[in-house]
Design a protein around this motif. Structure first.
Motif, mmCIF file in Angstrom:
data_model
loop_
_atom_site.group_PDB
_atom_site.id
_atom_site.type_symbol
_atom_site.label_atom_id
_atom_site.label_comp_id
_atom_site.label_asym_id
_atom_site.label_seq_id
_atom_site.Cartn_x
_atom_site.Cartn_y
_atom_site.Cartn_z
ATOM 1 N N LEU A 127 13.581 8.316 -4.692
ATOM 2 C CA LEU A 127 12.371 8.622 -3.739
ATOM 3 C C LEU A 127 12.670 9.236 -2.406
ATOM 4 O O LEU A 127 13.956 8.854 -1.892
ATOM 5 C CB LEU A 127 11.761 7.155 -3.705
ATOM 6 C CG LEU A 127 11.282 6.435 -4.809
ATOM 7 C CD1 LEU A 127 10.799 5.095 -4.346
ATOM 8 C CD2 LEU A 127 10.434 7.285 -5.358
ATOM 9 N N ASP A 128 12.058 10.171 -1.629
ATOM 10 C CA ASP A 128 12.316 10.770 -0.684
ATOM 11 C C ASP A 128 11.750 9.806 0.680
ATOM 12 O O ASP A 128 12.001 10.134 1.564
ATOM 13 C CB ASP A 128 11.663 12.275 -0.486
ATOM 14 C CG ASP A 128 12.450 12.961 -1.626
ATOM 15 O OD1 ASP A 128 13.512 13.062 -1.799
ATOM 16 O OD2 ASP A 128 11.629 13.884 -2.087
ATOM 17 N N ARG A 129 10.916 9.052 0.291
ATOM 18 C CA ARG A 129 10.171 8.095 1.341
ATOM 19 C C ARG A 129 9.824 6.954 0.872
ATOM 20 O O ARG A 129 9.297 6.776 -0.213
ATOM 21 C CB ARG A 129 9.025 8.953 1.817
ATOM 22 C CG ARG A 129 8.303 8.396 2.911
ATOM 23 C CD ARG A 129 7.197 9.705 3.200
ATOM 24 N NE ARG A 129 5.760 8.964 3.344
ATOM 25 C CZ ARG A 129 5.651 8.465 4.791
ATOM 26 N NH1 ARG A 129 6.418 8.789 5.731
ATOM 27 N NH2 ARG A 129 4.403 8.057 4.801
ATOM 28 N N VAL A 130 9.928 5.821 1.713
ATOM 29 C CA VAL A 130 9.251 4.607 1.209
ATOM 30 C C VAL A 130 8.595 3.946 2.688
ATOM 31 O O VAL A 130 8.930 4.124 3.776
ATOM 32 C CB VAL A 130 10.449 3.554 0.948
ATOM 33 C CG1 VAL A 130 9.755 2.155 0.899
ATOM 34 C CG2 VAL A 130 11.278 4.136 -0.256
ATOM 35 N N ILE A 131 7.394 3.391 2.310
ATOM 36 C CA ILE A 131 6.589 2.726 3.374
ATOM 37 C C ILE A 131 6.486 1.290 3.147
ATOM 38 O O ILE A 131 7.144 0.837 2.273
ATOM 39 C CB ILE A 131 5.239 3.324 3.355
ATOM 40 C CG1 ILE A 131 4.346 2.805 2.186
ATOM 41 C CG2 ILE A 131 5.146 4.997 3.584
ATOM 42 C CD1 ILE A 131 2.997 3.056 2.181
ATOM 43 N N SER A 132 6.312 0.523 4.177
ATOM 44 C CA SER A 132 6.096 -0.724 4.068
ATOM 45 C C SER A 132 4.945 -1.097 5.104
ATOM 46 O O SER A 132 4.534 -0.799 5.926
ATOM 47 C CB SER A 132 7.314 -1.671 4.544
ATOM 48 O OG SER A 132 7.317 -3.053 4.229
ATOM 49 N N ILE A 133 4.038 -2.020 4.831
ATOM 50 C CA ILE A 133 2.729 -2.487 5.307
ATOM 51 C C ILE A 133 2.571 -3.955 5.634
ATOM 52 O O ILE A 133 3.063 -4.695 4.788
ATOM 53 C CB ILE A 133 1.479 -2.043 4.264
ATOM 54 C CG1 ILE A 133 1.593 -0.641 3.821
ATOM 55 C CG2 ILE A 133 0.091 -2.409 5.210
ATOM 56 C CD1 ILE A 133 0.817 -0.170 2.829
ATOM 57 N N HIS A 134 2.339 -4.340 6.935
ATOM 58 C CA HIS A 134 2.006 -5.593 7.208
ATOM 59 C C HIS A 134 0.848 -5.823 8.183
ATOM 60 O O HIS A 134 0.517 -5.074 8.914
ATOM 61 C CB HIS A 134 3.468 -6.253 7.788
ATOM 62 C CG HIS A 134 3.590 -6.039 9.242
ATOM 63 N ND1 HIS A 134 2.916 -6.508 10.473
ATOM 64 C CD2 HIS A 134 4.318 -5.089 9.965
ATOM 65 C CE1 HIS A 134 3.595 -6.039 11.601
ATOM 66 N NE2 HIS A 134 4.362 -4.922 11.174
ATOM 67 N N ARG A 135 0.377 -6.985 8.205
ATOM 68 C CA ARG A 135 -0.786 -7.402 8.812
ATOM 69 C C ARG A 135 -0.461 -7.499 10.334
ATOM 70 O O ARG A 135 0.765 -7.920 10.593
ATOM 71 C CB ARG A 135 -1.393 -8.379 8.397
ATOM 72 C CG ARG A 135 -2.793 -8.905 9.034
ATOM 73 C CD ARG A 135 -3.418 -10.097 8.099
ATOM 74 N NE ARG A 135 -4.557 -10.737 8.827
ATOM 75 C CZ ARG A 135 -5.117 -11.711 8.286
ATOM 76 N NH1 ARG A 135 -4.876 -12.141 7.317
ATOM 77 N NH2 ARG A 135 -6.080 -12.091 8.874
#
Length: 177
Positions: A127-135
């Motif tokens: 993968l070239d990119r990874v995200i992460s999401i939080h409240r």
């Protein structure tokens, strides 16, 4: 079978005997307060979730790892990769996420497992990119994201529940391994 060993953790696929401990984690209101609408999950919902996570492994070549403590063999929760289909603006991205039982908080397990998973995503899965999401307000998860070298990319709103979300990201050129 995909497994990753860190100094203290075994990240692995799910076993039938993981359902009870994961159901206990999902039944804890403190653990679940930042997840979705904050509702706890019952054992049947946990079993359905684990089945979906395993299907994602088969469909995508990645998924959520069961996190086992090497020292005790206990299931601590999960860490891994998923497609954040709940958020249309990033539904074609890959997200790194984690959920650990409360007794495992504050010991660096989330950061250790997430770092190994990030390396797996960028080096093994290409993968070239990874995200992460939080409240917004979940500073513990935000701290793990910063430890991974992720940067705040945007603030958005949960499309169903209306609360603010923060999206962090890292790409291969930023990753120092």
């Amino acid at each position: 079978m995909t497994e990753i060993r860190t100094p203290r953790l075994l990240l692995r696929r799910w076993h039938e005997d993981d359902l009870g401990p994961m159901a206990d984690i999902n039944a804890d209101p403190q653990v679940m307060r930042w997840i979705g609408d904050g509702s706890v999950r019952d054992p049947a919902e946990t079993a359905e979730a684990v089945e979906r996570w395993e299907e994602e492994w088969d469909d995508e070549g990645f998924g959520l790892f069961a996190v086992e403590l090497l020292a005790s063999g206990e299931l601590a929760g999960f860490v891994g990769l998923s497609v954040p289909s709940f958020l249309p603006e990033v539904e074609h991205e890959v997200e790194i996420g984690w959920r650990l039982g409360r007794q495992f908080w504050g010991q660096g397990y989330a950061s250790e497992g997430a770092q190994a998973t990030l390396e797996f995503a960028l080096q093994d899965r290409g993968l070239d990119r990874v995200i992460s999401i939080h409240r917004k307000g979940n500073t513990a998860s935000g701290n793990v994201m910063r430890k991974l070298g992720m940067e705040l990319e945007r603030e958005t709103t949960h499309p169903v529940y209306g609360f603010p979300l923060l999206v962090h990201s890292i790409d291969l050129s930023q990753y120092s391994g």
